[in-house]
Design an enzyme around this catalytic site. Structure first.
Site, PDB file in Angstrom:
ATOM      1  N   LYS A 194       0.642  -1.159  -0.079  1.00  0.00           N
ATOM      2  CA  LYS A 194      -0.022  -0.082  -0.075  1.00  0.00           C
ATOM      3  C   LYS A 194       1.007   1.171  -0.171  1.00  0.00           C
ATOM      4  CE  LYS A 194      -3.941  -2.556   2.228  1.00  0.00           C
ATOM      5  NZ  LYS A 194      -4.406  -2.724   3.321  1.00  0.00           N
ATOM      6  N   GLN A 254      -5.094  -1.762   9.522  1.00  0.00           N
ATOM      7  CA  GLN A 254      -4.662  -3.124   8.788  1.00  0.00           C
ATOM      8  C   GLN A 254      -5.172  -4.102   9.681  1.00  0.00           C
ATOM      9  OE1 GLN A 254      -3.432  -3.756   5.768  1.00  0.00           O
ATOM     10  NE2 GLN A 254      -4.145  -5.787   6.138  1.00  0.00           N
ATOM     11  N   ASP A 309     -11.676   2.201   3.826  1.00  0.00           N
ATOM     12  CA  ASP A 309     -11.860   0.964   3.755  1.00  0.00           C
ATOM     13  C   ASP A 309     -13.499   0.752   3.639  1.00  0.00           C
ATOM     14  OD1 ASP A 309      -9.796  -0.818   3.558  1.00  0.00           O
ATOM     15  OD2 ASP A 309      -9.312  -0.295   5.416  1.00  0.00           O
TER      16      ASP A 309
END
Length: 285
Positions: free
Chosen positions: A52, A96, A119
């Protein structure tokens, strides 16, 4: 022989579009920033975070990593999230998952501002997806829809079957297919006669996390098969939820693993971060 749906190529196109958008925002004096929180030392999580960061760098997005030790407390993690919620230079916050067992993932997701929730896991954003009025979409389902669009695969009127009902992939995937006028069935571990259900699918999405779960006898001739799995086979080799070698001859289109859905997830994350920056700077019109 099926057409191989090349997620790498589609993601390269999306990343290029993002890079151009970031450059245009920079010219207006707006920088785009993503904060990535990682707790502990899960090797898979570390790989994802590194990927990422690399993708952000290539797109001109400023990425800040917050690597916290395994023993971080819930209070410490929530305090960091609150600090990032208030930080103007950060447009998107990503924590994460999975988190170490002693931490409450739901509480952390709920603490991230829905405006910075790139997200799209926050309950407010999930609600927006449900009613079809959304700013952000969960990265994997949105990436799959982008692949279908790129290859001009029509969803309207098709029988769509999603295997898996997670909040991250299965449920939002079903919603996005429904918004495109697909007729959608969600299957899971309690589904009876699974093979009968999956054999009806014009578009079959496998998101169960079990290597080679989808076999040729579960797939209709000419189906579009989307494999979300990132599994390891008995030899430790990366594979998907679909038995690719057996299913590919029956399918009209199929995603490989690796190189199918995976690259789209990060491309969509970048896209969501740019959307967040535009919204927060009143440039979404």
């Amino acid at each position: 022989m099926a057409v191989i749906l090349d997620g790498k190529a589609v993601s390269a196109k999306v990343k290029e579009e993002v890079r151009a958008e970031v450059a245009a925002l920079n010219e207006k004096g707006v920088s785009v920033g993503l904060a990535v929180i990682i707790v502990g030392n899960n090797p898979a999580s570390r790989t994802y975070v590194n990927n990422k960061k690399k993708a952000c760098e290539a797109a001109g997005i400023v990425s800040e990593e917050y690597a916290l030790p395994e023993e971080t407390t819930q209070e410490e993690l929530l305090a960091l999230v609150e600090e990032l919620n208030r930080k103007d230079s950060i447009n998107g916050i990503l924590c994460q998952l999975p988190l170490p067992k002693h931490l409450d993932e739901e509480a952390v997701i709920a603490a991230i501002s829905e405006k910075k929730d790139v997200d799209a896991f926050h309950a407010v954003n999930v609600g927006h997806i449900m009613i079809g009025d959304y700013a952000f979409l969960p990265c994997t389902p949105a990436g799959i829809m982008e692949i279908l669009r790129h290859y001009n695969i029509e969803v309207a009127g098709k029988e769509c079957v999603v295997i898996g009902r997670s909040n991250i992939v299965g449920k939002p995937m079903a919603m996005l297919l429904l918004h495109q006028n697909g007729t959608v069935t969600i299957c899971h571990s309690k589904t009876k006669n699974l093979k009968e259900v999956t054999s009806r699918a014009d578009i079959l999405v496998a998101a169960v996390g079990i290597p080679h779960f989808v076999t040729a006898d579960m797939v209709k001739d000419g189906a579009v098969v989307i494999d979300v799995g990132m599994d390891r086979d008995e030899n430790g080799k990366l594979c998907g939820d679909v038995d690719f070698a057996a299913v590919e001859p029956k399918a009209s289109y199929i995603t490989p693993v690796p190189g199918g859905v995976g690259p789209m997830t990060i491309a969509t994350l970048l896209k969501n971060t740019v959307t967040a920056a535009k919204l927060q700077n009143g440039l979404d019109k």
